[in-house]
Motif scaffolding. Structure first.
Motif, PDB file in Angstrom:
ATOM      1  N   CYS A  19       0.805  -1.281   0.036  1.00 39.93           N
ATOM      2  CA  CYS A  19       0.078   0.023   0.148  1.00 39.93           C
ATOM      3  C   CYS A  19       0.954   1.247   0.136  1.00 39.93           C
ATOM      4  O   CYS A  19       2.068   1.115   0.241  1.00 39.93           O
ATOM      5  CB  CYS A  19      -1.016  -0.085   1.316  1.00 39.93           C
ATOM      6  N   VAL A  25      -4.714   2.530  -0.268  1.00 40.00           N
ATOM      7  CA  VAL A  25      -4.682   2.395  -1.565  1.00 40.00           C
ATOM      8  C   VAL A  25      -3.240   1.571  -1.961  1.00 40.00           C
ATOM      9  O   VAL A  25      -2.113   1.735  -1.308  1.00 40.00           O
ATOM     10  CB  VAL A  25      -3.986   4.083  -2.022  1.00 40.00           C
ATOM     11  N   MET A  43      -3.732  11.636 -11.456  1.00 35.66           N
ATOM     12  CA  MET A  43      -3.993  10.545 -10.241  1.00 35.66           C
ATOM     13  C   MET A  43      -3.943  11.478  -8.893  1.00 35.66           C
ATOM     14  O   MET A  43      -5.193  11.396  -8.024  1.00 35.66           O
ATOM     15  CB  MET A  43      -2.898   9.540  -9.943  1.00 35.66           C
ATOM     16  N   GLU A  46      -7.366  13.509  -9.044  1.00 28.33           N
ATOM     17  CA  GLU A  46      -8.468  12.516  -8.586  1.00 28.33           C
ATOM     18  C   GLU A  46      -8.226  12.005  -7.165  1.00 28.33           C
ATOM     19  O   GLU A  46      -9.532  11.737  -6.417  1.00 28.33           O
ATOM     20  CB  GLU A  46      -8.343  11.224  -9.742  1.00 28.33           C
ATOM     21  N   TYR A  47      -7.176  11.771  -6.903  1.00 32.55           N
ATOM     22  CA  TYR A  47      -7.081  11.218  -5.486  1.00 32.55           C
ATOM     23  C   TYR A  47      -6.064  12.205  -4.644  1.00 32.55           C
ATOM     24  O   TYR A  47      -4.735  12.107  -4.660  1.00 32.55           O
ATOM     25  CB  TYR A  47      -6.146   9.687  -5.486  1.00 32.55           C
ATOM     26  N   TYR A  49      -5.271  12.708  -1.787  1.00 33.77           N
ATOM     27  CA  TYR A  49      -4.308  12.373  -0.789  1.00 33.77           C
ATOM     28  C   TYR A  49      -3.100  11.907  -1.261  1.00 33.77           C
ATOM     29  O   TYR A  49      -1.921  11.169  -0.582  1.00 33.77           O
ATOM     30  CB  TYR A  49      -5.103  11.434   0.241  1.00 33.77           C
ATOM     31  N   LEU A  50      -3.035  11.565  -2.741  1.00 35.78           N
ATOM     32  CA  LEU A  50      -1.801  10.854  -3.202  1.00 35.78           C
ATOM     33  C   LEU A  50      -0.684  12.047  -3.565  1.00 35.78           C
ATOM     34  O   LEU A  50      -1.103  13.060  -3.862  1.00 35.78           O
ATOM     35  CB  LEU A  50      -2.220  10.209  -4.469  1.00 35.78           C
TER      36      LEU A  50
END
Length: 77
Positions: A19, A25, A43, A46-47, A49-50
């Motif tokens: 992860c 994730v 990414m 869209e995400y 927290y990444l």
């Protein structure tokens, strides 16, 4: 594996799969997104927290795994 400080393993998170930073994730999700032509920037959008470094290390980790040598076992009669 010290170079993969963002790749974590915890048996209580996603069944112990690789992860990103202890989140739910998986590296395999990142790889699937890349294989479907999503960029690191997309990414992160869209995400949120990444981070792009998460994507980079996921790809490096996959390359490291793919570099493993497979030894064929000889069957004895």
């Amino acid at each position: 594996m010290n170079q993969f400080n963002r790749i974590t393993f915890d048996s209580n998170i996603m069944g112990g799969r690789a992860c990103i930073r202890g989140m739910r994730v998986t590296v395999s999700l990142i790889l699937n997104l890349v294989s479907n032509n999503m960029t690191g920037a997309e990414m992160v959008k869209e995400y949120p927290y990444l981070e792009e470094e998460d994507v980079r290390q996921s790809l490096q980790y996959a390359a490291w795994l793919a570099d493993e040598t497979v030894q064929a076992l000889e069957m004895t009669a």
